[in-house]
Design an enzyme around this catalytic site. Structure first.
Site, PDB file in Angstrom:
ATOM      1  N   TRP A  19       0.819  -1.221   0.000  1.00 34.48           N
ATOM      2  CA  TRP A  19       0.000   0.000   0.000  1.00 34.48           C
ATOM      3  C   TRP A  19       0.853   1.271   0.000  1.00 34.48           C
ATOM      4  CZ3 TRP A  19      -0.505  -4.107   3.351  1.00 34.48           C
ATOM      5  CH2 TRP A  19       0.220  -4.025   4.552  1.00 34.48           C
ATOM      6  N   GLU A  32      -5.706   0.730   5.433  1.00 36.39           N
ATOM      7  CA  GLU A  32      -5.822   1.311   6.769  1.00 36.39           C
ATOM      8  C   GLU A  32      -6.868   0.597   7.618  1.00 36.39           C
ATOM      9  OE1 GLU A  32      -3.916   3.223   8.324  1.00 36.39           O
ATOM     10  OE2 GLU A  32      -2.641   3.740   6.631  1.00 36.39           O
ATOM     11  N   TYR A 115      -8.267   8.564  13.499  1.00 33.78           N
ATOM     12  CA  TYR A 115      -6.995   8.043  13.010  1.00 33.78           C
ATOM     13  C   TYR A 115      -7.036   7.797  11.503  1.00 33.78           C
ATOM     14  CZ  TYR A 115      -3.588   4.943  11.219  1.00 33.78           C
ATOM     15  OH  TYR A 115      -2.646   4.415  10.393  1.00 33.78           O
ATOM     16  N   ASP A 133      -2.132   7.121  16.561  1.00 32.01           N
ATOM     17  CA  ASP A 133      -2.491   5.715  16.752  1.00 32.01           C
ATOM     18  C   ASP A 133      -1.667   5.147  17.902  1.00 32.01           C
ATOM     19  OD1 ASP A 133       0.038   5.532  15.700  1.00 32.01           O
ATOM     20  OD2 ASP A 133      -0.405   3.715  14.568  1.00 32.01           O
ATOM     21  N   THR A 299     -10.408 -11.476  23.306  1.00 37.02           N
ATOM     22  CA  THR A 299      -9.973 -10.376  24.154  1.00 37.02           C
ATOM     23  C   THR A 299     -10.854 -10.218  25.386  1.00 37.02           C
ATOM     24  OG1 THR A 299      -9.197  -9.258  22.186  1.00 37.02           O
ATOM     25  CG2 THR A 299      -9.360  -7.943  24.187  1.00 37.02           C
TER      26      THR A 299
END
Length: 353
Positions: A19, A32, A115, A133, A299
DNA sequence: CATGCGTGGAA
DNA sequence: TTTCCAAGCAT
């Protein structure tokens, strides 16, 4: 000047990433989104496959969500794929199919926050927005010795200002890439390479031994336990499939019929549970085998997963209760990781016997 | 604004 | 083996 030091380091150490070879806002956007909370190494193959299948915004907008999710299968955080798809349609209908060229318009797209809007603005259009970030938080907190928690609202304001000041009049395109790369390769979360760091002398944290303590965070994650009992119903060459609904993990992905409990239960209890009765009543079923209680660790939750393999004959009537598809068709359905793993395991066993 | 969303790799 | 957490965002 800090920005120049980081850019100098970048010119010597930057990786050649797919990219970075384009200025197409669409392609930069895809990269992104994929890179959110995800390592470069994991992204590369997904990125190349994705842009090969969806080379333009129009290709993405015209696709079915199911196929977009299929391209995303295994990458995680699937809302990113759904939002990407939604936003591509928004661009088609509200921006004449052209990716918006200014920060406020970019920020309005679904799935794009501060961001990503700054990143696309800088990388595609060289607009003067400093990205903030995880890498930038980490570098700035260490370099300037800022102990304010980065996950507090105050912290975000402080670091955003610091990020803009640090960028100064440097090229947004180059500087933003540079500081992110510096964080990813040099000023890493664990075991940063301070011994070979060009900023060693001026870094507050390294001079005061605070490197391992920064950046500071306040949040603590607590773990939930969930118990999934998947009903793996096979009938000759077909098997039952269900789409996950609601605001939960793996939304809009496909799986087997599921009985979920908040606690571990025995097979006897499962066979007598309300959900089981709702599915099968008193039908006589042949339970072939049970794959027990693998823990899928996430998580915020541990999901304890069992698969109960049940073979069904064509005339039981149970076939009417679920959608059955062939093994070949499975290739078209996006599935969560544990389902994918199970299917592979099962097919391997089949071919061996 | 605190919480939930996935997965894999490093230490 | 366990723990940590990565190029965030929506709700």
């Amino acid at each position: 000047m800090l920005s120049n030091q980081i850019i100098n380091w970048y010119n010597q150490h930057k990786r050649d990433l797919p990219w970075r070879q384009t200025k197409d806002a669409y392609l930069i956007w895809i990269s992104e989104i994929m890179l959110q909370q995800t390592k470069v190494a994991s992204v590369i193959e997904y990125y190349l496959r994705f842009i090969d299948r969806f080379p333009t915004i129009g290709d993405l907008a015209m696709a079915e969500e199911q196929e977009v999710l299929k391209m995303w299968q295994g990458l995680g955080y699937y809302s990113r794929a759904r939002n990407l798809h939604t936003a591509s349609k928004t661009i088609q209908s509200q921006h004449n199919g052209v990716f918006p060229v200014n920060y406020p318009d970019i920020l309005e797209l679904k799935g794009i926050g501060t961001y990503t809007a700054a990143a696309i603005s800088a990388f595609a259009f060289n607009l003067p927005y400093a990205v903030l970030d995880g890498n930038v938080f980490r570098i700035l907190s260490r370099y300037y010795g800022v102990k304010t928690p980065i996950d507090s609202s105050v912290g975000k304001k402080i670091f955003q200002k610091l990020a803009s000041e640090t960028m100064g009049k440097a090229s947004p395109e180059i500087y933003n890439q540079a500081i992110i790369e510096f964080g990813a390769l040099q000023c890493t979360p664990k075991s940063p390479k301070c011994d070979i760091c060009p900023l060693l002398k001026s870094c507050t944290a390294s001079q005061s031994g605070l490197v391992a303590l920064l950046p500071k965070k306040t949040k603590q994650i607590k773990l939930k336990n969930r118990y999934f009992y998947y009903l793996f119903l096979s009938c000759n060459d077909s098997l039952a499939i269900v789409k996950r609904e609601g605001n939960d993990i793996w939304r809009n992905l496909y799986q087997f019929p599921l009985i979920e409990k908040s606690e571990s239960i025995s097979m006897e209890e499962l066979l007598q549970s309300k959900e089981w009765i709702d599915c099968f009543g008193n039908s006589e079923l042949v339970i072939q085998s049970i794959y027990k209680n693998k823990v899928h660790k996430l998580t915020h939750q541990n999901i304890h997963i069992s698969f109960i393999h049940i073979t069904i004959s064509n005339d039981t009537g149970i076939k009417e209760k679920f959608k059955f598809i062939s093994w070949e068709e499975w290739e078209n359905y996006p599935v969560p990781k544990p389902i994918e793993s199970f299917i592979k395991l099962f097919l391997k066993k089949e071919s061996e016997s």
